[in-house]
Design a protein around this motif. Structure first.
Motif, mmCIF file in Angstrom:
data_model
loop_
_atom_site.group_PDB
_atom_site.id
_atom_site.type_symbol
_atom_site.label_atom_id
_atom_site.label_comp_id
_atom_site.label_asym_id
_atom_site.label_seq_id
_atom_site.Cartn_x
_atom_site.Cartn_y
_atom_site.Cartn_z
ATOM 1 N N GLY A 1 -14.350 -21.009 -26.950
ATOM 2 C CA GLY A 1 -13.976 -21.421 -28.090
ATOM 3 C C GLY A 1 -12.405 -21.472 -28.272
ATOM 4 N N PHE A 2 -11.961 -20.205 -28.064
ATOM 5 C CA PHE A 2 -10.488 -20.023 -28.382
ATOM 6 C C PHE A 2 -9.676 -21.030 -27.281
ATOM 7 C CE2 PHE A 2 -7.170 -17.300 -26.199
ATOM 8 C CZ PHE A 2 -5.969 -17.641 -27.220
ATOM 9 N N LEU A 3 -10.145 -20.998 -25.919
ATOM 10 C CA LEU A 3 -9.725 -21.619 -24.923
ATOM 11 C C LEU A 3 -9.712 -23.038 -25.112
ATOM 12 C CD1 LEU A 3 -10.461 -19.900 -21.636
ATOM 13 C CD2 LEU A 3 -8.433 -20.312 -22.443
ATOM 14 N N ALA A 4 -10.905 -23.783 -25.625
ATOM 15 C CA ALA A 4 -11.246 -25.056 -25.703
ATOM 16 C C ALA A 4 -9.985 -25.594 -27.141
ATOM 17 C CB ALA A 4 -12.497 -25.258 -26.188
ATOM 18 N N GLN B 1 -7.823 -1.218 -39.028
ATOM 19 C CA GLN B 1 -7.708 -0.745 -37.606
ATOM 20 C C GLN B 1 -8.028 -2.091 -36.515
ATOM 21 O OE1 GLN B 1 -10.944 2.025 -37.466
ATOM 22 N NE2 GLN B 1 -9.658 3.737 -37.949
ATOM 23 N N CYS B 2 -8.818 -3.224 -37.078
ATOM 24 C CA CYS B 2 -8.963 -4.372 -36.438
ATOM 25 C C CYS B 2 -7.719 -5.010 -36.424
ATOM 26 C CB CYS B 2 -9.909 -5.218 -37.058
ATOM 27 S SG CYS B 2 -10.377 -6.748 -36.241
ATOM 28 N N ILE B 3 -7.037 -5.071 -37.089
ATOM 29 C CA ILE B 3 -5.851 -6.121 -37.144
ATOM 30 C C ILE B 3 -4.398 -5.229 -36.919
ATOM 31 C CG2 ILE B 3 -6.792 -7.885 -38.834
ATOM 32 C CD1 ILE B 3 -4.934 -7.129 -40.774
ATOM 33 N N GLN B 4 -4.230 -4.200 -36.981
ATOM 34 C CA GLN B 4 -3.118 -3.442 -37.045
ATOM 35 C C GLN B 4 -2.103 -3.943 -35.911
ATOM 36 O OE1 GLN B 4 -2.340 0.150 -38.566
ATOM 37 N NE2 GLN B 4 -0.872 0.885 -37.245
ATOM 38 N N TYR C 1 -4.042 -17.562 -36.272
ATOM 39 C CA TYR C 1 -4.082 -17.625 -37.598
ATOM 40 C C TYR C 1 -5.136 -17.916 -38.323
ATOM 41 C CZ TYR C 1 1.031 -16.101 -37.586
ATOM 42 O OH TYR C 1 1.985 -15.393 -37.165
ATOM 43 N N ARG C 2 -5.913 -18.990 -37.558
ATOM 44 C CA ARG C 2 -7.189 -19.233 -38.190
ATOM 45 C C ARG C 2 -8.205 -17.862 -38.178
ATOM 46 N NH1 ARG C 2 -7.747 -24.887 -35.217
ATOM 47 N NH2 ARG C 2 -6.509 -26.192 -36.589
ATOM 48 N N ALA C 3 -8.152 -17.233 -36.976
ATOM 49 C CA ALA C 3 -8.911 -15.895 -36.691
ATOM 50 C C ALA C 3 -8.445 -15.053 -37.787
ATOM 51 C CB ALA C 3 -8.653 -15.582 -35.299
ATOM 52 N N LEU C 4 -7.019 -14.861 -37.784
ATOM 53 C CA LEU C 4 -6.457 -13.729 -38.402
ATOM 54 C C LEU C 4 -7.282 -13.893 -39.935
ATOM 55 C CD1 LEU C 4 -4.822 -11.025 -38.787
ATOM 56 C CD2 LEU C 4 -2.782 -12.511 -39.202
ATOM 57 N N GLY C 5 -6.822 -15.097 -40.365
ATOM 58 C CA GLY C 5 -7.237 -15.382 -41.877
ATOM 59 C C GLY C 5 -8.858 -15.004 -42.057
ATOM 60 N N VAL D 1 -9.481 -9.253 -32.775
ATOM 61 C CA VAL D 1 -9.194 -10.056 -34.018
ATOM 62 C C VAL D 1 -9.946 -11.302 -34.007
ATOM 63 C CG1 VAL D 1 -7.613 -11.491 -35.556
ATOM 64 C CG2 VAL D 1 -7.051 -9.236 -34.689
ATOM 65 N N PHE D 2 -9.815 -12.142 -32.888
ATOM 66 C CA PHE D 2 -10.591 -13.251 -32.625
ATOM 67 C C PHE D 2 -12.149 -13.122 -32.766
ATOM 68 C CE2 PHE D 2 -6.997 -14.676 -30.195
ATOM 69 C CZ PHE D 2 -6.627 -15.886 -31.203
ATOM 70 N N ARG D 3 -12.648 -11.942 -32.141
ATOM 71 C CA ARG D 3 -14.075 -11.690 -32.252
ATOM 72 C C ARG D 3 -14.571 -11.319 -33.621
ATOM 73 N NH1 ARG D 3 -12.846 -9.266 -27.224
ATOM 74 N NH2 ARG D 3 -12.505 -7.277 -28.169
ATOM 75 N N ALA D 4 -13.651 -10.602 -34.451
ATOM 76 C CA ALA D 4 -13.991 -10.252 -35.706
ATOM 77 C C ALA D 4 -14.175 -11.565 -36.655
ATOM 78 C CB ALA D 4 -13.058 -9.289 -36.325
#
Ligand code: FE2
Ligand code: FE2
Length: 276
Positions: A226-229, A43-46, A145-149, A216-219
């Motif tokens: 951090g994402f922006l930086a 559900q988180c990544i779909q 992709y770092r977050a998704l992994g 996905v990023f939060r998970a």
């Protein structure tokens, strides 16, 4: 339009060789790993993985047409060859994500408004604008992709993301190489203006991406700051590389030999199997 330049031609040729070697590399991904996504992970990544799979699959026909025009004008045929192989590598990412989605019973998406906006923007103007719009997606792909992994416990998805991240890191160098060629004779102040406009566009894109993929990023433990930086760190690194001399695709010779031997072995196996 810049004239033919030997160093530009050899730089494009080195990228062409690089993409060919990556295309011939074996697929070491653990497709047989039995770990499936949990319901919560799916559900988180779909919707997020659906969007990226769609975006990675672009055919790039207009980009390639503009690349062909530039290659003709600069007498650098390897430029468009490398560009075409780069587009194919992106399509392999899309195919890989699709295979994973099918395994996890996640349906493919056939359209999404973000993908439509990006495709329309790439159609609007010349080669450089096309590349810079594409580049914004490429830069954001690194933290994504770092977050998704890290967002699930699937070893297969982690391996897919690692493989894509290896490719994407090279893609950023490739994009810097191409932008160097295109903007070679532009005055410094014009470069600053283009850079500033690109920053604004990237910031807007980041806001949209966080809105669409924040789950996905939060998970995976990312905060918005951090994402922006991370995104702008990648952007600055790339802009610093543009115009600073040749950006050859550096492939360790041992790796090339290994990939070459593996492809030969595979080819021989196919021949033997087909005789049986
Ligand atoms: Fe990609
Ligand atoms: Fe890429």
């Amino acid at each position: 339009m810049p004239d033919s330049d030997d160093s530009a031609v050899s730089e494009s040729a080195s990228w062409r060789r690089y993409f060919l070697s990556r295309a011939a590399a074996s697929d070491p991904l653990p497709w047989n790993d039995p770990t499936a996504l949990t319901r919560e992970e799916a559900q988180c990544i779909q919707s997020s993985i659906q969007q990226f799979q769609l975006g990675e699959g672009a055919r790039g026909s207009r980009l390639l047409k503009r690349g062909q025009d530039f290659a003709n004008a600069t007498e650098n045929p390897h430029f468009v060859d490398a560009l075409a192989l780069f587009v194919k590598e992106e399509q392999r990412h899309s195919a890989c994500l699709l295979r994973f989605m099918q395994r996890e019973s996640i349906p493919a998406a056939f359209s999404h408004w973000v993908d439509t906006v990006f495709r329309r923007l790439r159609v609007l103007a010349g080669l450089e604008l096309s590349l810079r719009v594409l580049l914004s997606a490429e830069i954001i792909a690194i933290p994504y992709y770092r977050a998704l992994g890290a967002a699930t416990r699937s070893p297969l998805l982690q391996a897919i993301c690692n493989r894509i991240l290896e490719d994407e890191a090279a893609h950023l160098r490739f994009q810097a190489s191409m932008l160097s060629r295109i903007s070679a004779r532009r005055p410094f102040f014009a470069d600053r203006i283009v850079n500033g406009m690109h920053r604004v566009f990237l910031l807007i894109t980041c806001v949209v991406v966080w809105f669409e993929h924040g789950r996905v990023f939060r998970a995976s433990g990312y905060a918005r700051a951090g994402f922006l930086a991370e995104t702008f760190w990648e952007f600055d690194r790339l802009e610093n590389a543009v115009g600073r001399g040749p950006l050859l695709a550096r492939i360790p010779e041992a790796e090339v030999q290994e990939e070459r031997s593996a492809s030969l072995a595979r080819a021989e196996n196919v021949t033997v199997e087909s005789r049986d």
